[in-house]
Enzyme design. Structure first.
Site, PDB file in Angstrom:
ATOM      1  N   ARG A 145     120.578 -52.817 -33.476  1.00 58.87           N
ATOM      2  CA  ARG A 145     120.607 -54.274 -33.451  1.00 58.87           C
ATOM      3  C   ARG A 145     121.861 -54.743 -34.188  1.00 58.87           C
ATOM      4  O   ARG A 145     122.899 -54.923 -33.596  1.00 58.87           O
ATOM      5  CB  ARG A 145     119.319 -54.853 -34.059  1.00 58.87           C
ATOM      6  CG  ARG A 145     119.199 -56.352 -33.850  1.00 58.87           C
ATOM      7  CD  ARG A 145     117.848 -56.913 -34.276  1.00 58.87           C
ATOM      8  NE  ARG A 145     117.644 -56.912 -35.717  1.00 58.87           N
ATOM      9  CZ  ARG A 145     116.649 -57.559 -36.331  1.00 58.87           C
ATOM     10  NH1 ARG A 145     115.761 -58.238 -35.621  1.00 58.87           N
ATOM     11  NH2 ARG A 145     116.521 -57.506 -37.641  1.00 58.87           N
TER      12      ARG A 145
ATOM     13  N   MET B 243      98.300 -80.020 -23.345  1.00 64.81           N
ATOM     14  CA  MET B 243      99.512 -80.173 -24.158  1.00 64.81           C
ATOM     15  C   MET B 243      99.193 -80.705 -25.558  1.00 64.81           C
ATOM     16  O   MET B 243      99.768 -80.259 -26.543  1.00 64.81           O
ATOM     17  CB  MET B 243     100.501 -81.112 -23.465  1.00 64.81           C
ATOM     18  CG  MET B 243     101.812 -81.232 -24.222  1.00 64.81           C
ATOM     19  SD  MET B 243     102.950 -82.426 -23.524  1.00 64.81           S
ATOM     20  CE  MET B 243     103.417 -81.632 -22.003  1.00 64.81           C
TER      21      MET B 243
ATOM     22  N   LYS C 167     113.907 -67.392 -43.624  1.00 66.96           N
ATOM     23  CA  LYS C 167     114.538 -67.813 -42.367  1.00 66.96           C
ATOM     24  C   LYS C 167     113.548 -68.597 -41.504  1.00 66.96           C
ATOM     25  O   LYS C 167     112.335 -68.535 -41.741  1.00 66.96           O
ATOM     26  CB  LYS C 167     115.046 -66.578 -41.616  1.00 66.96           C
ATOM     27  CG  LYS C 167     113.939 -65.615 -41.197  1.00 66.96           C
ATOM     28  CD  LYS C 167     114.501 -64.288 -40.691  1.00 66.96           C
ATOM     29  CE  LYS C 167     113.382 -63.344 -40.279  1.00 66.96           C
ATOM     30  NZ  LYS C 167     113.882 -61.991 -39.976  1.00 66.96           N
TER      31      LYS C 167
ATOM     32  N   TYR D  40      91.884 -78.803 -17.360  1.00 65.52           N
ATOM     33  CA  TYR D  40      92.754 -78.441 -16.235  1.00 65.52           C
ATOM     34  C   TYR D  40      92.295 -77.144 -15.580  1.00 65.52           C
ATOM     35  O   TYR D  40      91.920 -76.191 -16.265  1.00 65.52           O
ATOM     36  CB  TYR D  40      94.188 -78.233 -16.727  1.00 65.52           C
ATOM     37  CG  TYR D  40      94.929 -79.507 -17.042  1.00 65.52           C
ATOM     38  CD1 TYR D  40      95.256 -80.415 -16.042  1.00 65.52           C
ATOM     39  CD2 TYR D  40      95.319 -79.786 -18.345  1.00 65.52           C
ATOM     40  CE1 TYR D  40      95.947 -81.580 -16.335  1.00 65.52           C
ATOM     41  CE2 TYR D  40      96.018 -80.944 -18.648  1.00 65.52           C
ATOM     42  CZ  TYR D  40      96.334 -81.845 -17.637  1.00 65.52           C
ATOM     43  OH  TYR D  40      97.009 -82.987 -17.929  1.00 65.52           O
TER      44      TYR D  40
HETATM   45  C1  LIG Z   1     113.078 -61.056 -40.705  1.00 68.24           C
HETATM   46  C2  LIG Z   1     113.683 -59.975 -41.516  1.00 68.24           C
HETATM   47  C3  LIG Z   1     113.032 -59.505 -42.686  1.00 68.24           C
HETATM   48  C4  LIG Z   1     111.635 -59.923 -43.062  1.00 68.24           C
HETATM   49  O1  LIG Z   1     110.746 -59.217 -42.246  1.00 68.24           O
HETATM   50  P1  LIG Z   1     109.158 -59.258 -42.466  1.00 68.24           P
HETATM   51  O2  LIG Z   1     108.650 -58.237 -41.541  1.00 68.24           O
HETATM   52  O3  LIG Z   1     108.731 -60.630 -42.101  1.00 68.24           O
HETATM   53  O4  LIG Z   1     108.892 -58.947 -43.888  1.00 68.24           O
HETATM   54  C5  LIG Z   1     113.721 -58.620 -43.490  1.00 68.24           C
HETATM   55  N1  LIG Z   1     114.953 -58.157 -43.146  1.00 68.24           N
HETATM   56  C6  LIG Z   1     115.573 -58.555 -42.020  1.00 68.24           C
HETATM   57  C7  LIG Z   1     116.892 -57.999 -41.703  1.00 68.24           C
HETATM   58  C8  LIG Z   1     114.952 -59.457 -41.160  1.00 68.24           C
HETATM   59  O5  LIG Z   1     115.561 -59.813 -40.026  1.00 68.24           O
END
Ligand SMILES: *Cc1c(COP(=O)(O)O)cnc(C)c1O
Length: 376
Positions: free
Chosen positions: A148, A319, A49, A268
Site C-alpha cells: 500500500r 432514507m 483520522k 418500500y
Molecule cells: C487507520 C490506521 C491505523 C489505525 O488502525 P486501527 O485498526 O483502527 O487501530 C494505524 N495505522 C495506520 C497506518 C492506519 O492507516
C-alpha cells in the site's frame, strides 16, 4: 488561521434532530489507559483520522491529550491543520497520507509531520531540509508486505548509501495487513522485515502496531503504537471477547406509532407482510444517516424502558426512517418523541457489522452528520 474543519458542524443539529448520538469520552479515555497499560514499555498514540472514525476529532483529541496522549495520527493534511488549531506543539501530529505535491510549506507552517510514503516524497523532504539546513519533522514509512504505502525493502540499501544530510526521521513505521488474524503468517513476516529495517536505521522511534497489532504481543509494540478503532470501542480481537469499553449509543426518536392489520405490508418493496395484527413505531433514522439499507429486516432495536424485549426492524430502511415492531410492548408504553436504541450495548458495532458482512470501522465512519451529538 486554520481552515474550519470540513466534516461536521456540531451546532447544526440539536434537540430537534431525528436521533441522538451519545459519545462517551470517558470510555474512550479508559480505553486509552487500558491500551497504554498493555504496552507498558512503549507509548500509546491515537489515530483520529476521518473525524476520529466519525465520532468527532476535536472533542476526542482534547480528551486524549488531557489523558496524556502525545502522538496523534490523521490521514489528510486538512485534518492535521484542523487538529493543530487545538493542540500546541507539545503534541506531534502525523499525517499518514504523506506529502502531496507543493504542500511542504503547509506542513512546516502548521508544524505537521508528514509520513513520507515513497522515495520521491523522501527526496523532496531531504532537499528541503538540506537547502534550509534544518531537520524538519517527518516520519518514513516502509512497506513490509501490504503493497500500500511505504518505501520498499529493495530501495532501502540504495537509500542507505545516500547522504541524508541534516535530516533525522522522527519516526519509522510500517502497517500490518492481517493483525486481526493472530495466526496469519504475514504477522511474523512483516515483523521480521520491520526489525531488519529498524537495524539499518537505528536511534529512531519505530511504530508497527495499530489496534489489533497491540494484541499480537510485545514484539510488535516497538516505541509507539497507533490504535484507532479500539479507542472507539471496536473489538481489536475478533472472535474473542471485546476487551474495550463500548463508546457510542445511537438513539432514534419515534416520529409515528401505527396499528396495522394482519396482511398489511411495511415499507418500500413490501418486503414484510404482517402475519398478525401488529403495532409499529417509525423511527427518525435512515440510510441517509449512515444506517445501512442492508440492515433491512435483519436486526433488532431496543426501548430503554424495556431492555429485555428485542424490537425487530421490519421492512426496508428508508432514507430518513425505519420501522420497529413494538407489538410485544404494553399498549401505551411508548409515545411519539420517545427514544429507541439502535446501536448500543445491546447491539455493539461489531455484531451489527457482522450482520451485513462488513466491519465495525465502516459502521462508525458512516454515522451521519444529522445526529444531535452528545459528549459525556
Ligand atoms: C487507520 C490506521 C491505523 C489505525 O488502525 P486501527 O485498526 O483502527 O487501530 C494505524 N495505522 C495506520 C497506518 C492506519 O492507516
Amino acid at each position: 488561521m486554520s481552515q474550519p474543519y470540513p466534516f461536521v458542524d456540531p451546532t447544526l443539529f440539536t434537540q430537534n434532530a431525528g436521533a441522538e448520538l451519545y459519545i462517551d469520552l470517558s470510555a474512550i479515555v479508559q480505553n486509552y489507559h487500558y491500551l497504554q497499560k498493555r504496552i507498558s514499555s512503549a507509548q500509546c498514540g491515537a489515530v483520529v483520522k476521518a473525524n476520529a472514525y466519525g465520532l468527532g476529532m476535536i472533542e476526542i483529541a482534547k480528551a486524549l491529550a488531557k489523558a496524556g496522549c502525545k502522538d496523534f495520527f490523521v490521514a489528510h493534511l486538512d485534518e492535521g491543520i484542523a487538529l493543530r488549531s487545538i493542540l500546541n506543539q507539545d503534541y506531534t501530529i502525523y499525517v499518514l497520507h504523506g506529502l502531496p505535491p507543493s504542500t511542504e510549506s503547509l506542513f512546516i507552517k502548521h508544524h505537521l509531520t508528514p509520513i513520507l510514503n515513497d522515495i520521491n516524497q523522501l527526496h523532496h523532504w531531504l532537499k528541503l531540509c538540506n537547502d534550509r539546513n534544518t531537520s524538519y519533522s517527518a516520519g518514513v514509512q516502509f512497506d513490509t508486505g501490504m503493497s500500500r504505502f511505504g518505501i520498499e525493502e529493495e530501495e532501502l540499501s540504495n537509500l542507505q548509501q545516500r547522504n541524508w544530510g541534516v535530516f533525522q526521521p522522527s519516526l519509522i513505521m510500517s502497517h500490518l495487513a492481517c493483525a486481526d488474524t493472530p495466526t496469519h503468517p504475514a504477522n511474523r513476516q512483516q515483523l521480521e522485515r520491520f526489525q531488519a529495517i529498524k537495524q539499518q536505521i537505528p536511534n529512531c522511534r519505530a511504530s508497527l502496531a495499530a489496534s489489533s497489532g497491540i494484541f499480537l504481543g510485545q514484539d510488535w509494540h516497538f516505541d509507539l503504537v497507533r490504535p484507532g478503532v479500539a479507542l472507539y470501542g471496536g473489538n481489536p480481537t475478533p472472535g474473542q471477547p471485546n476487551p474495550m469499553q463500548s463508546v457510542i449509543s445511537l438513539q432514534g426518536t419515534i416520529i409515528q406509532l401505527r396499528h396495522i392489520s394482519k396482511g398489511a405490508f411495511i415499507g418500500y418493496g413490501a418486503t414484510f407482510t404482517a402475519p398478525k395484527d401488529m403495532r409499529l413505531a417509525w423511527i427518525s433514522i435512515g440510510y441517509a444517516d449512515g444506517f445501512f439499507r442492508a440492515f433491512s429486516n435483519k436486526i433488532s432495536a431496543l426501548s430503554p424502558q424495556f431492555p429485555k424485549i428485542p424490537l425487530a426492524l421490519l421492512g426496508r430502511v428508508s432514507m430518513d426512517s425505519l420501522c420497529v415492531d413494538i407489538t410485544e410492548l404494553p399498549d401505551t408504553a411508548l409515545q411519539v418523541g420517545d427514544k429507541i436504541e439502535i446501536i448500543g450495548d445491546h447491539h455493539p458495532i461489531d455484531s451489527l457489522a457482522q450482520q451485513v458482512d462488513t466491519i465495525g470501522y465502516e459502521i462508525l465512519t458512516s454515522l451521519g452528520n444529522r445526529y444531535h451529538r452528545i459528549y459525556s
